[in-house]
Design a protein around this motif. Structure first.
Motif, short mmCIF file in Angstrom:
data_model
loop_
_atom_site.label_atom_id
_atom_site.label_comp_id
_atom_site.label_asym_id
_atom_site.label_seq_id
_atom_site.Cartn_x
_atom_site.Cartn_y
_atom_site.Cartn_z
N ALA A 149 0.92 -1.14 0.07
CA ALA A 149 -0.01 -0.02 -0.04
C ALA A 149 0.81 1.30 0.19
O ALA A 149 1.93 1.33 0.37
CB ALA A 149 -0.90 -0.12 1.16
N LEU A 156 1.63 3.96 1.49
CA LEU A 156 1.55 4.70 2.85
C LEU A 156 2.05 6.12 2.94
O LEU A 156 2.95 6.42 2.33
CB LEU A 156 2.10 3.93 4.07
N ARG A 157 1.46 6.98 3.73
CA ARG A 157 1.79 8.26 4.02
C ARG A 157 3.20 8.57 4.89
O ARG A 157 2.93 9.14 5.98
CB ARG A 157 0.74 9.14 4.44
N MET A 158 4.17 7.89 4.58
CA MET A 158 5.56 7.86 5.31
C MET A 158 6.53 7.45 4.39
O MET A 158 6.34 6.80 3.23
CB MET A 158 5.21 6.84 6.79
N GLU A 188 10.90 5.65 7.34
CA GLU A 188 9.76 5.62 9.00
C GLU A 188 9.15 4.31 8.72
O GLU A 188 8.96 3.62 10.00
CB GLU A 188 8.77 6.64 8.54
N TYR A 189 8.91 3.94 7.57
CA TYR A 189 8.04 2.61 7.35
C TYR A 189 8.80 1.45 7.79
O TYR A 189 8.52 0.54 8.64
CB TYR A 189 7.49 2.42 5.89
N HIS A 232 9.41 1.48 11.87
CA HIS A 232 8.11 0.76 12.33
C HIS A 232 8.02 -0.68 12.20
O HIS A 232 7.94 -1.14 13.23
CB HIS A 232 6.81 1.46 11.69
N MET A 233 8.45 -1.29 10.94
CA MET A 233 8.24 -2.86 10.74
C MET A 233 9.30 -3.31 11.79
O MET A 233 9.08 -4.39 12.45
CB MET A 233 8.40 -3.18 9.39
N ARG A 292 10.83 -2.09 14.53
CA ARG A 292 10.35 -1.96 15.91
C ARG A 292 9.35 -2.93 16.04
O ARG A 292 9.45 -3.44 17.53
CB ARG A 292 9.92 -0.49 16.19
N LEU A 293 8.43 -3.19 15.27
CA LEU A 293 7.39 -4.30 15.64
C LEU A 293 8.11 -5.88 15.78
O LEU A 293 7.46 -6.44 16.59
CB LEU A 293 6.31 -4.28 14.40
N ASN A 324 8.80 -3.30 -0.71
CA ASN A 324 8.12 -4.73 -0.42
C ASN A 324 9.01 -5.58 0.28
O ASN A 324 9.03 -6.27 1.24
CB ASN A 324 7.27 -4.91 -1.49
N GLN A 374 11.21 -4.69 3.18
CA GLN A 374 10.48 -4.97 4.66
C GLN A 374 10.62 -6.75 4.93
O GLN A 374 10.69 -7.11 6.03
CB GLN A 374 9.33 -4.41 4.84
N ALA A 400 5.49 0.06 20.28
CA ALA A 400 5.95 0.03 18.82
C ALA A 400 4.89 -0.06 17.94
O ALA A 400 4.58 0.67 16.82
CB ALA A 400 6.86 -1.24 18.39
N ARG A 408 -1.97 10.10 9.97
CA ARG A 408 -1.65 10.48 8.61
C ARG A 408 -2.92 10.31 7.50
O ARG A 408 -2.93 10.59 6.27
CB ARG A 408 -0.11 9.91 8.11
N SER A 428 -3.09 -6.25 2.29
CA SER A 428 -1.66 -6.68 1.98
C SER A 428 -0.74 -6.15 3.25
O SER A 428 0.18 -6.94 3.69
CB SER A 428 -1.08 -6.28 0.77
N HIS A 448 5.43 -9.19 11.03
CA HIS A 448 6.50 -8.46 12.01
C HIS A 448 6.10 -8.53 13.38
O HIS A 448 6.98 -8.62 14.31
CB HIS A 448 6.52 -7.10 11.32
N ALA A 449 4.80 -8.24 13.86
CA ALA A 449 4.30 -8.43 15.06
C ALA A 449 4.55 -9.60 15.59
O ALA A 449 4.56 -9.81 16.99
CB ALA A 449 3.04 -7.42 15.22
#
Lengths: 300, 237
Positions: A80, A82-84, A88-89, A92-93, A95-96, A137, A140, B3, B14, B69, B77-78
């Motif tokens: 997708a 994303l607005r980042m 940043e994306y 986030h992934m 850190r998850l 993609n 990540q 996180a 956003r 997706s 990831h989580a």
């Protein structure tokens, strides 16, 4: 489960209501191995990949992992917008996934350099092209150095340049020992990465290399023209509506044609190039109705 | 979990999906208090009802904040589908915290009441607001695209459930005695509203029950929702 296998599927079936999408699928993937899954739209490729990645449950069968903490990277068919930014994306992934902060930052830098996206790391993903998104993609999916990389049509809709770059990236990932399981539409990825190609037809998994090998061995005992056909790597798949008598007639005339029954009384014929023209001519004479015709490249 | 909440916060802020419910809530609260003076607890019963509806809208949009997706990627990831889904519910609830604070403090600080509200009243009112928002969030998650594919059906069904939540007392009166226990299956928003209208006469036990009922009801709804989704995982997408 084989000792070397990262993941093994045993007689996996998947139903949605009364519709059986996958039937008795058995598959094993070893470390460093590369498996391509091919099939028409809606054949169940993505469903199989999601089952392998553990994203959806299956109706019957067994899924075994080499160990409980097997790292699986999954790249869906599209990401997708994303607005980042990609940084940043990926942060986030990461850190998850509980990656340590410094290791994550280093890895993100490495991946931007590896996928040649250093210039765009401060640009929001909403402005990314499809090729750039596909790279993010893959970034990540490989963030965690996965042991198994599951890719859903990684090259679809990309321009030539992006395809070449992604192919070389995937070759490097494979060379590093990562196993790859990918759903693909064309032969390009299979030919570049090698490995085994399977077809999903009516929910069942068929090894196209075995099919090709069978065809190849029958050809060896035949005439030189057959060898030429295999060298070209082309077979034709015909979907036909024909009577039992017509089938017997054609089987007699073309013993090397592989027949299989389909739904609604239709038959599929897999024909080598050497038999193709004479079979077509015979079909016209016999007034046999052809439903579809597909040329297929055989993996060598 | 931090996180995950941070990632969901980035996605939600956003996406600007928070704009309509937050604007409607803030505008609605300031508009209502334009006329002064107002009774304290009765006014809070209105803002709790309002926050209940707004929380349902926030949860409804939050549950589908990610594309299918991306949801698959986030889940891998989580490492857990339950964690990612619970994270969305928790984030929605945390998002309503400043709204609840605004609803409680704005009229108290800007002298919109007919008397000065006590600290115990303010504290209890804040907790009632949060209990109401938790109820709205856990009700609305059942109508996300994960369980109801059609947007029209899910929106109409959720609207109906919200209306029913406001009508529990009248419905109970209409029910024959043998069916009256069915009231306990309905969302207990009415418990808070009725209590706030008779706050002066209410016992401590009834005050605590009015707080516990929506929290417990919401938690049971949340647990059932997570159990169901964990079984289906991303099959619903």
């Amino acid at each position: 489960m084989n000792r070397d296998s990262l993941i093994t599927l045993k007689k996996i079936s998947k139903r949605y209501g009364s519709r059986e999408v996958l039937s008795n699928i058995s598959l094993s993937l070893r470390q460093g191995e590369c498996i391509m899954i091919r099939g028409s739209n809606g054949s169940g490729k993505s469903t199989l990949l999601k089952i392998v990645a553990g994203l959806i449950p299956f109706t019957a069968g067994e899924r075994q992992l080499a160990h409980a903490k097997l790292v699986i990277g999954y790249a869906p068919d599209h990401l997708a917008r994303l607005r980042m930014t990609s940084t940043e994306y990926l942060t986030h992934m990461g850190r998850l996934s509980r990656m340590p902060k410094e290791q994550l930052q280093t890895r993100i830098e490495q991946l931007h350099a590896f996928f040649n996206l250093e210039q765009s790391k401060s640009l929001k993903m909403t402005h990314f092209s499809k090729g750039m998104l596909q790279k993010v993609n893959l970034m990540q999916a490989t963030l965690h150095d996965p042991e198994l990389l599951v890719l859903d049509e990684p090259l679809s809709g990309l321009d030539k340049e992006s395809v070449q770059h992604l192919l070389s990236s995937l070759q490097q990932i494979k060379a590093a020992g990562t196993s790859i399981l990918a759903a693909v539409h064309d032969t390009l990825l299979a030919s570049e990465l090698g490995g085994t190609t399977f077809w999903i037809k009516q929910g069942r998994l068929e090894n196209s290399n075995m099919q090709a090998a069978a065809l190849h061995s029958s050809q060896l005992s035949s005439v030189a023209a057959a060898q030429k056909s295999v060298e070209k790597g082309a077979v034709f798949e015909l979907l036909l509506e024909l009577s039992e008598q017509q089938l017997q007639h054609l089987t007699h005339l073309f013993p090397e044609v592989v027949w299989s029954k389909e739904r609604h009384g239709l038959m599929t014929a897999i024909v080598l190039q050497k038999d193709y023209y004479s079979l077509m001519s015979e079909m016209v004479q016999q007034k046999i109705e052809m439903i579809s015709l597909q040329r297929k490249e055989v993996a060598k | 979990m931090i996180a995950l909440l941070s990632y969901l916060h980035s996605c939600y802020i956003r996406s600007y999906r928070f704009g309509p419910p937050v604007f409607i809530f803030l505008f609605g609260i300031t508009f209502i208090y334009m006329v002064v003076p107002n009774p304290v607890m009765e006014s809070y019963s209105f803002s709790i009802s309002f926050l209940f509806v707004i929380s349902a809208a926030i949860s409804y949009s939050m549950m589908d904040i990610e594309a299918p997706s991306q949801e698959a990627v986030t889940m891998l990831h989580a490492g857990s589908f339950i964690r990612t889904t619970f994270g969305k519910l928790l984030y929605s609830w945390l998002f309503t915290l400043p709204l609840a604070l605004f609803a409680v403090l704005y009229p108290a600080l800007f002298n919109k009441f007919d008397r000065v509200a006590g600290l115990d009243e303010l504290t209890l009112s804040l907790l009632y607001h949060l209990a109401g928002s938790w109820l709205g969030i856990t009700l609305a998650c059942w109508f996300s695209s994960k369980l109801v594919r059609s947007r029209t059906t899910s929106f109409l069904s959720l609207s109906l459930v919200i209306v029913v939540a406001f009508c529990v007392s009248p419905l109970e009166k209409e029910l024959p005695d043998s069916l009256k226990p069915l009231k306990w299956l309905l969302p207990p928003l009415d418990e808070i509203i009725q209590l706030l209208f008779h706050f002066e006469d209410a016992t401590l036990a009834s005050k605590l029950l009015a707080l516990a009922a929506p929290l417990l009801y919401g938690t049971i709804l949340c647990a059932l929702f997570l159990m169901l989704l964990n079984k289906r995982r991303l099959d619903s997408l």
